[in-house]
Design an enzyme around this catalytic site. Structure first.
Site, PDB file in Angstrom:
ATOM      1  N   GLY A 123       0.823  -1.224   0.000  1.00 29.46           N
ATOM      2  CA  GLY A 123       0.000   0.000   0.000  1.00 29.46           C
ATOM      3  C   GLY A 123       0.846   1.259   0.000  1.00 29.46           C
ATOM      4  CB  CYS A 124       3.739   2.260   2.060  1.00 27.90           C
ATOM      5  SG  CYS A 124       2.873   2.092   3.648  1.00 27.90           S
ATOM      6  CB  THR A 125       5.176   0.285  -2.768  1.00 31.55           C
ATOM      7  OG1 THR A 125       6.098  -0.166  -1.759  1.00 31.55           O
ATOM      8  CG2 THR A 125       5.886   0.363  -4.105  1.00 31.55           C
TER       9      THR A 125
END
Length: 150
Positions: A45-47
């Site tokens: 998700g962060c990527t």
């Protein structure tokens, strides 16, 4: 968890970026700033979120915004994340949670029935005077720049 709200002034902060350089809110005085908080570098998700902002970086800059990513990851982990995906903006390694606590994004979370404390994925749009213009609570990781620009 007392999260900063629209209309509130962001307290000045200083933290180190992925290269160990000190970055302060005051460095952005007179500029519009997007501060996005993410739980952990290099997770899916962060990527997706950071890559979406990278892909739309020019458009965001055309709108007058600077960007700053923040998590509690180490400088080394942030450096690896930034290099792997070629992010053109600094990533703060806020291991002591100075910035995270200033914005009020650390608190209880639930995941797969388990409760724990962690970083809430939120984005703050800050005006030229350090005042919160908008808070995005429900971040769409794959389409975050569009949320910011709407």
């Amino acid at each position: 968890m007392k999260t900063l709200k629209q209309g509130e002034t962001v307290p000045d902060f200083t933290s180190k970026d992925e290269q160990g350089r000190e970055i302060s809110l005051s460095d952005y005085k007179g500029k519009k700033l997007i501060v996005f908080f993410y739980p952990k570098a290099s997770t899916p998700g962060c990527t997706n979120e950071a890559c979406n902002l990278r892909d739309n970086y020019e458009t965001l800059q055309d709108q007058g915004y600077e960007l700053l990513g923040v998590s509690a990851d180490s400088e080394k982990r942030q450096t690896n994340f930034k290099k792997k995906y070629n992010f053109p903006f600094p990533l703060l390694a806020d291991e002591d949670k100075t910035v995270i606590n200033a914005f009020g994004v650390w608190g209880p979370k639930k995941f797969m029935g388990r409760e724990y404390d962690g970083i809430h994925r939120k984005t703050f749009l800050i005006d030229e005077n350090g005042v919160v213009e908008r808070v995005i609570d429900k971040v769409k990781t794959k389409d975050h720049a569009a949320q910011i620009l709407e």
